[in-house]
Design a protein around this motif. Structure first.
Motif, PDB file in Angstrom:
ATOM      1  N   ASP A   1      -2.778 124.395 -22.570  1.00 50.17           N
ATOM      2  CA  ASP A   1      -2.584 122.994 -22.935  1.00 50.17           C
ATOM      3  C   ASP A   1      -3.890 122.249 -22.717  1.00 50.17           C
ATOM      4  O   ASP A   1      -4.487 122.327 -21.638  1.00 50.17           O
TER       5      ASP A   1
ATOM      6  N   TYR B   1      -1.913 122.116 -28.116  1.00 48.52           N
ATOM      7  CA  TYR B   1      -1.375 123.419 -27.727  1.00 48.52           C
ATOM      8  C   TYR B   1      -1.156 124.173 -29.025  1.00 48.52           C
ATOM      9  O   TYR B   1      -1.195 123.593 -30.118  1.00 48.52           O
ATOM     10  N   LYS B   2      -0.881 125.463 -28.942  1.00 46.77           N
ATOM     11  CA  LYS B   2      -0.717 126.269 -30.144  1.00 46.77           C
ATOM     12  C   LYS B   2       0.714 126.799 -30.309  1.00 46.77           C
ATOM     13  O   LYS B   2       1.044 127.355 -31.351  1.00 46.77           O
ATOM     14  N   HIS B   3       1.544 126.623 -29.309  1.00 43.18           N
ATOM     15  CA  HIS B   3       2.902 127.157 -29.403  1.00 43.18           C
ATOM     16  C   HIS B   3       3.801 126.220 -30.214  1.00 43.18           C
ATOM     17  O   HIS B   3       3.486 125.044 -30.410  1.00 43.18           O
ATOM     18  N   SER B   4       4.919 126.744 -30.675  1.00 45.28           N
ATOM     19  CA  SER B   4       5.877 125.934 -31.431  1.00 45.28           C
ATOM     20  C   SER B   4       6.598 124.961 -30.513  1.00 45.28           C
ATOM     21  O   SER B   4       6.874 125.261 -29.348  1.00 45.28           O
ATOM     22  N   ASP B   5       6.886 123.779 -31.062  1.00 46.75           N
ATOM     23  CA  ASP B   5       7.693 122.806 -30.332  1.00 46.75           C
ATOM     24  C   ASP B   5       8.907 122.459 -31.197  1.00 46.75           C
ATOM     25  O   ASP B   5       9.321 123.255 -32.041  1.00 46.75           O
TER      26      ASP B   5
ATOM     27  N   ASN C   1       1.546 129.578 -21.989  1.00 50.86           N
ATOM     28  CA  ASN C   1       0.920 128.688 -22.961  1.00 50.86           C
ATOM     29  C   ASN C   1      -0.187 127.860 -22.321  1.00 50.86           C
ATOM     30  O   ASN C   1      -0.068 127.427 -21.175  1.00 50.86           O
TER      31      ASN C   1
ATOM     32  N   GLU D   1      -8.837 129.445 -26.812  1.00 48.35           N
ATOM     33  CA  GLU D   1      -7.531 129.372 -27.462  1.00 48.35           C
ATOM     34  C   GLU D   1      -7.310 128.096 -28.258  1.00 48.35           C
ATOM     35  O   GLU D   1      -6.633 128.110 -29.290  1.00 48.35           O
TER      36      GLU D   1
ATOM     37  N   THR E   1      -2.194 127.149 -16.719  1.00 51.20           N
ATOM     38  CA  THR E   1      -1.367 127.105 -17.925  1.00 51.20           C
ATOM     39  C   THR E   1      -0.620 125.771 -18.023  1.00 51.20           C
ATOM     40  O   THR E   1      -0.696 124.932 -17.129  1.00 51.20           O
ATOM     41  N   GLN E   2       0.112 125.640 -19.105  1.00 51.60           N
ATOM     42  CA  GLN E   2       0.808 124.380 -19.376  1.00 51.60           C
ATOM     43  C   GLN E   2       1.814 124.014 -18.293  1.00 51.60           C
ATOM     44  O   GLN E   2       1.973 122.839 -17.953  1.00 51.60           O
TER      45      GLN E   2
ATOM     46  N   SER F   1       4.765 129.497 -17.390  1.00 44.50           N
ATOM     47  CA  SER F   1       4.438 129.540 -18.819  1.00 44.50           C
ATOM     48  C   SER F   1       3.085 130.211 -19.031  1.00 44.50           C
ATOM     49  O   SER F   1       2.170 130.072 -18.217  1.00 44.50           O
TER      50      SER F   1
ATOM     51  N   GLU G   1       4.830 124.657 -35.111  1.00 47.38           N
ATOM     52  CA  GLU G   1       3.504 124.692 -34.500  1.00 47.38           C
ATOM     53  C   GLU G   1       2.662 123.538 -35.034  1.00 47.38           C
ATOM     54  O   GLU G   1       2.634 123.295 -36.243  1.00 47.38           O
TER      55      GLU G   1
END
Length: 593
Positions: free
Chosen positions: A462, A502-506, A460, A491, A453-454, A458, A510
């Motif tokens: 990456d 990546y697909k998660h919000s920063d 998420n 993913e 994972t990232q 996490s 997103e």
């Protein structure tokens, strides 16, 4: 939504760059340095950006833009109702007096090809990001622009009065326009331009001949290499991420950044590309840049520096309309304040060839082993520190897998250097760090999904973790590598074959667009995992996302194929070169024959 592409070509000579629109206007050019104010910046503001164009009086019916083969010399052919003409643009670069001649000089050659076209030459430079418009002074054979830091002069055999008065000019013979900053052109105009054009053409073609590339999409590799070459500021050795600022990663996103600086990370990938194609002078110049930075850096390396090693790159927002109305327009980059610990491993990996490649004289580097040891000690001290990661999260600090991968890769590189010089102190510390960083990487492993994972803790994913395969942390033919790759594809890969970071919000929500180098990393990972036919198909698909000249942006909208982000992006061209190299090695044809 219509497909958006950047309708610009790029020229440069390792002193400056210029972005030239298909309508002949210089849309972006910064003098005297890559990170100076623009002298032409219509790309970011149609009113304050100035102009330098040679456009037909009757309007453009057709425009064709192309490079002279294997050069950074750009041709733009314009057809109007009255005829056709060609504008040849170049930044002089060639060997002279045992060094490179690379002046702050833009040469424009204008030739009638058919009919009797009438053109209007407009040259309105600006300064201070459009806040200063110089006055014009017309002399015997040039126009001088007064009020700038240095003398800016336009020398031409066009009627100067017609240029100043914005009047139409019948183009019935070859004409020249030479814009200079500082030292003016004080030589015969036509013969000097032709001589400079010929020597510049021969320089670039000689440079390309010395590339070591396969016949696998060789033309695209050559173009990418030429683009990368003019992203190095040769005077110091710094390599910039891109020559532009504030071209949005996606419309209305606010992700508008200034990339006219030297990121340690980007430089590593660029130098890897040069190494893969057999060019080394860029690495030696970069080494000198790093040595000068290391002398000044009292505590730790920053993620990026100015092209002459400036540490303070304070971010400012300018009063400009922005590209297609996208604001803010930023200069400077707050990322210089970030903690990004992957930089240490990238420095070691980038410098490795200088110490162990027998084409370099090792004795030249033996006195700088302290630099290698100091960087290793920094990695040791920072092993348990979270950071912003390679994507430069502004409000998210984590223990990133990618950072630990480069701790591992940097320690591996240092161990090879220590072994080459029989330096046991370096070797012992490197061995410890290889073990410590491996444990951190394994802490990122999600056993349920079989994927790294990232960051530690996490869920998420990456795309940067594709490099666990590319860099050999995961054995290429192992089940672990194959499963890791499949999970990342599930993913992060779009149905068009592009890749999201990546697909998660920063900090800005997103991400809406894919990141082109991630897709090239995917090509490399596919190749490493033995899925070579898929890799070739994916690579050839990515080539379709270039503009009319084969130039690549930073980001691509997966749905429309639109180009976004700063342009052209060194990262993306690095991805192309390295992916092609990886495939050609797998096909067992690293050389042309």
């Amino acid at each position: 939504m219509t497909k958006h592409t950047y309708e610009y070509g790029l020229i440069g000579n390792c002193s400056y760059q210029a972005h030239i629109h298909k309508n002949t206007n210089i849309e972006w050019m910064c003098w005297p340095r890559f990170d100076s104010s623009f002298i032409f910046g219509k790309m970011l503001d149609s009113e304050k950006g100035g102009e330098f164009s040679i456009q037909p009086s009757e309007g453009i019916k057709e425009s064709r833009q192309y490079y002279l083969e294997n050069t950074n010399i750009l041709c733009t052919e314009i057809t109007s109702a009255e005829g056709t003409y060609r504008v040849t643009d170049f930044a002089p670069r060639f060997h002279q007096y045992d060094r490179y001649f690379k002046p702050l000089m833009l040469v424009r050659k204008i030739e009638p090809l058919q009919g009797r076209p009438r053109v209007k030459v407009i040259c309105h430079p600006v300064a201070d990001y459009g806040n200063l418009t110089p006055s014009q002074y017309e002399a015997s054979n040039h126009i001088e622009y007064l009020g700038l830091e240095k003398e800016v002069r336009l020398t031409s055999n066009f009627s100067l009065s017609y240029i100043v008065q914005n009047r139409d000019i019948v183009l019935n013979e070859t004409k020249y326009l030479v814009l200079t900053y500082g030292a003016p052109l004080e030589a015969p105009l036509a013969s000097t331009c032709e001589s400079f054009l010929d020597m510049t053409k021969r320089y670039w073609r000689g440079w390309v001949k010395n590339l070591s590339v396969s016949n696998f999409h060789q033309a695209q590799i050559n173009r990418s290499a030429l683009v990368l070459k003019i992203h190095q500021y040769e005077d110091t050795g710094a390599i910039i991420a891109a020559g532009t600022t504030s071209l949005p990663e996606s419309p209305g996103s606010g992700r508008n950044w200034d990339y006219r600086y030297c990121w340690m990370r980007d430089a590593y990938y660029t130098l890897t590309a040069f190494n893969n194609i057999g060019h080394f002078e860029e690495l030696e110049r970069y080494f000198n840049y790093i040595v000068n930075i290391s002398v000044k850096s009292s505590e730790r390396f920053q993620p990026l520096y100015g092209i002459t090693g400036e540490e303070q790159l304070v971010e400012q927002i300018l009063d400009l309309k922005g590209y297609l109305g996208n604001q803010p327009v930023r200069i400077g980059n707050q990322a210089y304040t970030h903690v990004q610990n992957d930089v240490y491993g990238q420095l070691l990996a980038a410098l490795l060839p200088l110490y162990v490649d027998r084409r370099f004289i090792n004795l030249e580097r033996s006195d700088s082993l302290n630099l290698i040891h100091d960087i290793l000690k920094q990695i040791d001290q920072l092993m348990d520190e979270p950071d912003a990661g390679l994507w430069e999260f502004r409000t998210l600090s984590q223990y990133h897998c990618y950072t630990y991968l480069f701790h591992w890769a940097g320690a591996k590189a240092a161990h090879k250097i220590g072994k080459a010089f029989d330096n046991k102190e370096i070797m012992l510390l490197a061995e410890k760090l290889i073990k410590d960083s491996s444990e951190k990487i394994e802490a990122c492993f999600d056993a349920t999904r079989g994927v790294y994972t990232q960051a530690i803790g996490s869920k998420n994913l990456d795309a940067s973790n594709l490099q666990l395969i590319m860099m050999g942390y995961l054995e290429n033919d192992s089940e672990a590598a194959k499963k890791h790759l499949i999970e990342l594809e599930k993913e992060l890969r779009s149905k068009e074959g592009l890749f999201y970071r990546y697909k998660h919000s920063d900090d800005f929500g997103e991400p809406e667009t894919t990141f082109l180098i991630c897709a090239f990393w995917h090509v490399e990972a596919l190749t490493c995992a033995g899925r070579v036919d898929e890799a070739i198909k994916a690579f050839e698909n990515l080539l379709t996302y270039s503009n009319h000249l084969g130039l690549l942006s930073e980001d691509v909208d997966a749905k429309t194929g639109s180009q976004w982000g700063n342009f052209p992006q060194a990262y993306s061209h690095v991805g192309l070169v390295n992916a092609a190299y990886r495939i050609s090695r797998k096909l067992d044809r690293p050389n042309f024959f």
